[in-house]
Design an enzyme around this catalytic site. Structure first.
Site, PDB file in Angstrom:
ATOM      1  N   HIS A 258       0.852  -1.189   0.000  1.00 29.88           N
ATOM      2  CA  HIS A 258       0.000   0.000   0.000  1.00 29.88           C
ATOM      3  C   HIS A 258       0.885   1.235   0.000  1.00 29.88           C
ATOM      4  O   HIS A 258       1.942   1.233   0.619  1.00 29.88           O
ATOM      5  CB  HIS A 258      -0.903   0.010   1.240  1.00 29.88           C
ATOM      6  CG  HIS A 258      -2.080   0.903   1.088  1.00 29.88           C
ATOM      7  ND1 HIS A 258      -2.025   2.243   1.376  1.00 29.88           N
ATOM      8  CD2 HIS A 258      -3.330   0.647   0.644  1.00 29.88           C
ATOM      9  CE1 HIS A 258      -3.211   2.777   1.118  1.00 29.88           C
ATOM     10  NE2 HIS A 258      -4.022   1.835   0.676  1.00 29.88           N
ATOM     11  N   ASP A 315      -7.872  -5.365  -0.177  1.00 29.27           N
ATOM     12  CA  ASP A 315      -8.374  -6.267  -1.218  1.00 29.27           C
ATOM     13  C   ASP A 315      -8.098  -7.738  -0.949  1.00 29.27           C
ATOM     14  O   ASP A 315      -8.651  -8.593  -1.638  1.00 29.27           O
ATOM     15  CB  ASP A 315      -7.779  -5.859  -2.579  1.00 29.27           C
ATOM     16  CG  ASP A 315      -8.303  -4.509  -2.999  1.00 29.27           C
ATOM     17  OD1 ASP A 315      -9.526  -4.318  -2.937  1.00 29.27           O
ATOM     18  OD2 ASP A 315      -7.491  -3.629  -3.340  1.00 29.27           O
TER      19      ASP A 315
HETATM   20  C1  LIG Z   1      -0.630  -0.650  -3.782  1.00 20.01           C
HETATM   21  C2  LIG Z   1       0.599  -0.371  -4.646  1.00 20.01           C
HETATM   22  C3  LIG Z   1       0.105   0.094  -6.018  1.00 20.01           C
HETATM   23  C4  LIG Z   1       1.410   0.730  -3.979  1.00 20.01           C
HETATM   24  O1  LIG Z   1       2.340   1.147  -4.923  1.00 20.01           O
HETATM   25  P1  LIG Z   1       3.616   2.057  -4.605  1.00 20.01           P
HETATM   26  O2  LIG Z   1       3.414   2.819  -3.356  1.00 20.01           O
HETATM   27  O3  LIG Z   1       3.897   2.815  -5.845  1.00 20.01           O
HETATM   28  O4  LIG Z   1       4.743   1.000  -4.281  1.00 20.01           O
HETATM   29  P2  LIG Z   1       5.723   0.373  -5.318  1.00 20.01           P
HETATM   30  O5  LIG Z   1       4.958  -0.281  -6.408  1.00 20.01           O
HETATM   31  O6  LIG Z   1       6.747   1.405  -5.683  1.00 20.01           O
HETATM   32  O7  LIG Z   1       6.394  -0.748  -4.406  1.00 20.01           O
HETATM   33  C5  LIG Z   1       7.535  -0.577  -3.583  1.00 20.01           C
HETATM   34  C6  LIG Z   1       8.355  -1.864  -3.661  1.00 20.01           C
HETATM   35  O8  LIG Z   1       7.572  -2.955  -3.153  1.00 20.01           O
HETATM   36  C7  LIG Z   1       7.316  -3.901  -4.200  1.00 20.01           C
HETATM   37  N1  LIG Z   1       5.893  -4.281  -4.134  1.00 20.01           N
HETATM   38  C8  LIG Z   1       4.869  -3.460  -3.823  1.00 20.01           C
HETATM   39  N2  LIG Z   1       3.720  -4.141  -3.830  1.00 20.01           N
HETATM   40  C9  LIG Z   1       4.045  -5.410  -4.159  1.00 20.01           C
HETATM   41  C10 LIG Z   1       3.275  -6.561  -4.333  1.00 20.01           C
HETATM   42  N3  LIG Z   1       1.929  -6.534  -4.166  1.00 20.01           N
HETATM   43  N4  LIG Z   1       3.889  -7.699  -4.689  1.00 20.01           N
HETATM   44  C11 LIG Z   1       5.234  -7.726  -4.854  1.00 20.01           C
HETATM   45  N5  LIG Z   1       6.019  -6.659  -4.688  1.00 20.01           N
HETATM   46  C12 LIG Z   1       5.425  -5.505  -4.350  1.00 20.01           C
HETATM   47  C13 LIG Z   1       7.605  -3.187  -5.502  1.00 20.01           C
HETATM   48  O9  LIG Z   1       7.962  -4.078  -6.516  1.00 20.01           O
HETATM   49  C14 LIG Z   1       8.735  -2.265  -5.090  1.00 20.01           C
HETATM   50  O10 LIG Z   1       9.908  -3.029  -5.005  1.00 20.01           O
HETATM   51  P3  LIG Z   1      11.357  -2.386  -5.351  1.00 20.01           P
HETATM   52  O11 LIG Z   1      11.536  -1.281  -4.341  1.00 20.01           O
HETATM   53  O12 LIG Z   1      12.283  -3.530  -5.175  1.00 20.01           O
HETATM   54  O13 LIG Z   1      11.251  -1.887  -6.757  1.00 20.01           O
HETATM   55  C15 LIG Z   1       1.479  -1.632  -4.768  1.00 20.01           C
HETATM   56  O14 LIG Z   1       1.822  -2.112  -3.482  1.00 20.01           O
HETATM   57  C16 LIG Z   1       0.798  -2.725  -5.574  1.00 20.01           C
HETATM   58  O15 LIG Z   1       0.852  -2.700  -6.804  1.00 20.01           O
HETATM   59  N6  LIG Z   1       0.106  -3.703  -4.905  1.00 20.01           N
HETATM   60  C17 LIG Z   1      -0.616  -4.712  -5.607  1.00 20.01           C
HETATM   61  C18 LIG Z   1      -1.953  -4.168  -6.109  1.00 20.01           C
HETATM   62  C19 LIG Z   1      -2.938  -3.941  -4.991  1.00 20.01           C
HETATM   63  O16 LIG Z   1      -3.146  -4.803  -4.144  1.00 20.01           O
HETATM   64  N7  LIG Z   1      -3.588  -2.773  -5.029  1.00 20.01           N
HETATM   65  C20 LIG Z   1      -4.598  -2.420  -4.068  1.00 20.01           C
HETATM   66  C21 LIG Z   1      -4.150  -1.288  -3.198  1.00 20.01           C
HETATM   67  S1  LIG Z   1      -5.295  -1.022  -1.879  1.00 20.01           S
END
Ligand SMILES: CC(C)(COP(=O)(O)OP(=O)(O)OC[C@H]1O[C@@H](n2cnc3c(N)ncnc32)[C@H](O)[C@@H]1OP(=O)(O)O)[C@@H](O)C(=O)NCCC(=O)NCCS
Length: 365
Positions: A258, A315
């Site tokens: 998140h 979720d």
């Molecule tokens: C919610 C979300 C979009 C937040 O995105 P964000 O703040 O931009 O975080 P990032 O995508 O930059 O993630 C930070 C790090 O954690 C990792 N990461 C984040 N969520 C992850 C996940 N669900 N599975 C695997 N790795 C994950 C990223 O790959 C990144 O790794 P790195 O630093 O080695 O590159 C992201 O956690 C995600 O895509 N989750 C899955 C989708 C989801 O469940 N969305 C509902 C949100 S309520």
């Protein structure tokens, strides 16, 4: 020019009285009240709280619920129009089009007075479940069902979807789901909707912006992603290889991580409890056990091995609840929207009440 923050991470864009998140302590409050204390109220009470700012007293709640019930019906012509399209099972596309259509049939669509906005709010909250259920039934060639005024917002939705009166626990699960989905500060859909509202666009148009943004797999679409994942994993024995394979390929695992929470999402705990209770009522712990195993392995992989603060988000266990409620994955994002519409409306009202157009800058490269 200020430093650019990719994804606007940590940027504070506005003041709000609607909700508060402490992502380190894992605290979420709507209007200053903790989510744990709100989860046992009715959706109508929480919707009223978000939109009007206070927990309704008995009379206010009765009047609000009656108004919602009076407005649950959708226009017959609207059903005809929607039947012209073949949305198949792409539920959110159907919902987005249906809300445009509802706006068209609402004589106050382009009226912006507080009274008109209040009337439109009631209609939006009331009609979302009816539309989602009607569209779903239409995709199987079934007629829509009349709303049942004896039932709560959540229970009536389940009834309109399936034609069956839900058990007490199923009804409670649906009410809680809508409450837990109702509001979450400046998440992507709410932010996009506030931008639309800040141009003084109308309430329906703003809500449609919210829907378009909610659709994405990194936002509201993640719930469907978790349901699909549970189907793909199939049995608890496959969890380890499935999860490790995803991590190996650097694929994201839906329902984890998140932008704001760097700890367990407080909503996920409540969903987890409901999922557990449903698994007992249904005498089938397979979905719950599989999810718990995914959580256990990912805690080890993310937190213990990689030192990343990635925990279940809203979720993850909501998808397990939907599995027990026999909700098809394609409906997951639309049902999220049924709950979220109250929060969206509250944010539109807050934006209209103290408006300045939202217009950030870009760094030219
Ligand atoms: C919610 C979300 C979009 C937040 O995105 P964000 O703040 O931009 O975080 P990032 O995508 O930059 O993630 C930070 C790090 O954690 C990792 N990461 C984040 N969520 C992850 C996940 N669900 N599975 C695997 N790795 C994950 C990223 O790959 C990144 O790794 P790195 O630093 O080695 O590159 C992201 O956690 C995600 O895509 N989750 C899955 C989708 C989801 O469940 N969305 C509902 C949100 S309520």
């Amino acid at each position: 020019m200020e430093e650019m923050k990719k994804g606007l991470e940590g940027v504070v864009a506005l003041d709000t009285k609607i909700s508060f998140i402490d992502g380190i302590q894992g605290i979420l409050m709507y209007r200053g009240i903790k989510i744990e204390d709100l989860a046992d109220l009715s959706y109508d009470a929480v919707s009223y709280l978000l939109i009007n700012g206070n927990i309704p007293n008995e009379t206010e709640l009765l009047e609000y619920s009656q108004e919602i019930k009076k407005n649950r019906q959708i226009n017959g012509k609207q059903i005809e129009v929607l039947n012209e399209f073949d949305f198949g099972i792409e539920a959110l596309d159907g919902l987005r089009t249906a809300i445009s259509c509802t706006a068209h049939f609402d004589l106050e669509n382009n009226h912006h007075s507080p009274d008109a906005n209040k009337n439109k709010s009631i209609r939006l909250v009331a009609k979302f479940p009816t539309i989602v259920a009607a569209l779903h039934r239409a995709s199987f060639g079934q007629e829509p069902l009349e709303p049942n005024d004896e039932l709560s917002h959540g229970a009536n939705f389940l009834y309109m979807l399936t034609g069956k009166i839900p058990t007490e626990l199923e009804a409670e699960a649906m009410e809680k789901d809508l409450i837990l989905s109702a509001e979450h500060e400046l998440n992507p859909s709410t932010f996009s909707l506030r931008i639309a509202a800040s141009t003084l666009s109308d309430l329906y148009s703003a809500v449609i912006c919210g829907l378009c943004t909610l659709k994405g797999p990194l936002h509201g679409g993640a719930r469907k992603g978790v349901m699909d994942m549970l189907d793909e994993v199939g049995t608890i024995e496959n969890v380890q290889s499935y999860v490790l394979d995803k991590l190996e390929k650097k694929e994201k695992i839906m329902g984890f991580g998140h932008r704001v929470y760097k700890t367990y999402d407080p909503r996920a705990r409540i969903y987890k409890d409901v999922a557990k209770r449903l698994s007992i009522e249904k005498q089938d712990s397979s979905w719950f056990d599989m999810a718990e195993e995914i959580e256990r392995i990912l805690y080890h992989e993310f937190v213990e091995i990689r030192g990343k603060s990635l925990y279940p988000n809203v979720d993850f266990y909501s998808a397990v609840v939907y599995k027990y409620l026999d909700i098809p994955a394609e409906l997951a994002t639309s049902i999220f929207a049924i709950g979220r519409v109250s929060g969206w409306i509250a944010h539109c009202m807050e934006q209209y009440a103290d408006n300045r157009v939202i217009r950030p800058r870009a760094h030219f490269v």
